[in-house]
Design a protein around this motif. Sequence first.
Motif, PDB file in Angstrom:
ATOM      1  N   ARG A  89     -42.179 -12.745  46.228  1.00 26.39           N
ATOM      2  CA  ARG A  89     -41.950 -13.091  47.632  1.00 26.39           C
ATOM      3  C   ARG A  89     -42.673 -12.085  48.521  1.00 26.39           C
ATOM      4  O   ARG A  89     -42.825 -10.930  48.148  1.00 26.39           O
ATOM      5  N   PHE A  90     -43.084 -12.521  49.701  1.00 25.31           N
ATOM      6  CA  PHE A  90     -43.767 -11.589  50.601  1.00 25.31           C
ATOM      7  C   PHE A  90     -42.859 -10.426  50.989  1.00 25.31           C
ATOM      8  O   PHE A  90     -43.324  -9.314  51.220  1.00 25.31           O
ATOM      9  N   LEU A 132     -43.373  -7.215  49.038  1.00 26.88           N
ATOM     10  CA  LEU A 132     -44.630  -6.479  49.159  1.00 26.88           C
ATOM     11  C   LEU A 132     -44.468  -5.250  50.047  1.00 26.88           C
ATOM     12  O   LEU A 132     -44.008  -5.345  51.196  1.00 26.88           O
ATOM     13  N   TRP A 145     -46.295  -5.638  53.358  1.00 26.43           N
ATOM     14  CA  TRP A 145     -45.585  -6.431  54.360  1.00 26.43           C
ATOM     15  C   TRP A 145     -44.484  -5.597  55.018  1.00 26.43           C
ATOM     16  O   TRP A 145     -44.345  -5.606  56.240  1.00 26.43           O
ATOM     17  N   ILE A 202     -49.555 -11.990  56.598  1.00 27.89           N
ATOM     18  CA  ILE A 202     -49.253 -11.699  55.192  1.00 27.89           C
ATOM     19  C   ILE A 202     -48.201 -12.688  54.697  1.00 27.89           C
ATOM     20  O   ILE A 202     -48.346 -13.295  53.628  1.00 27.89           O
ATOM     21  N   TYR A 225     -48.647 -15.750  51.846  1.00 30.59           N
ATOM     22  CA  TYR A 225     -47.831 -15.814  50.625  1.00 30.59           C
ATOM     23  C   TYR A 225     -47.022 -17.096  50.525  1.00 30.59           C
ATOM     24  O   TYR A 225     -46.608 -17.485  49.436  1.00 30.59           O
ATOM     25  N   GLU A 226     -46.816 -17.764  51.628  1.00 24.00           N
ATOM     26  CA  GLU A 226     -46.090 -19.031  51.612  1.00 24.00           C
ATOM     27  C   GLU A 226     -47.020 -20.224  51.397  1.00 24.00           C
ATOM     28  O   GLU A 226     -46.549 -21.343  51.229  1.00 24.00           O
ATOM     29  N   CYS A 266     -54.035 -18.137  50.519  1.00 24.78           N
ATOM     30  CA  CYS A 266     -53.383 -16.841  50.635  1.00 24.78           C
ATOM     31  C   CYS A 266     -54.392 -15.774  51.044  1.00 24.78           C
ATOM     32  O   CYS A 266     -54.152 -15.000  51.971  1.00 24.78           O
ATOM     33  N   LEU A 307     -54.547 -13.370  54.368  1.00 25.91           N
ATOM     34  CA  LEU A 307     -54.621 -11.915  54.220  1.00 25.91           C
ATOM     35  C   LEU A 307     -55.836 -11.367  54.960  1.00 25.91           C
ATOM     36  O   LEU A 307     -55.774 -10.280  55.541  1.00 25.91           O
ATOM     37  N   ILE A 345     -55.877 -11.012  44.214  1.00 28.65           N
ATOM     38  CA  ILE A 345     -55.614 -12.456  44.258  1.00 28.65           C
ATOM     39  C   ILE A 345     -56.905 -13.238  44.031  1.00 28.65           C
ATOM     40  O   ILE A 345     -56.907 -14.267  43.360  1.00 28.65           O
TER      41      ILE A 345
END
Length: 115
Positions: free
Chosen positions: A2-3, A6, A9, A46, A50-51, A58, A62, A111
């Motif tokens: 999950r973000f 991080l 984040w 961010i 991630y969602e 993604c 970013l 990523i």
Amino acid sequence: MRFEDLEVWRRSLALSCSVYKAFKLSKEYGLKDQITRSSLSIPSNIAEGYERVTAKDCVKFLSYAKGSCGELRTQLYIAREVNELSEDYADAWIAETEQLSKMIGGLMKSISRTI
């Protein structure tokens, strides 16, 4: 992942909250608006990245967050120069945006390897 898990984040969220608090009473509305918006954009992008469903999306978000780090850093230099922000705050936040930018760049590379 999950973000919210991080570190980048969490740190960018903390920076954004600090910026909002510091500029809460500022009468320099144009600069205040730009600075608070760019600081808000970092953790928001961010999270949005991630969602997203694909790794490519993604990385795109970013990239927006990384760009917002540069935007915020520029605005902090200006705020310091026009005495709207103390040197201590400006220098600490400028250093934090540099670190966040590096962290986001590393995350993007990681990523991108999966694409």
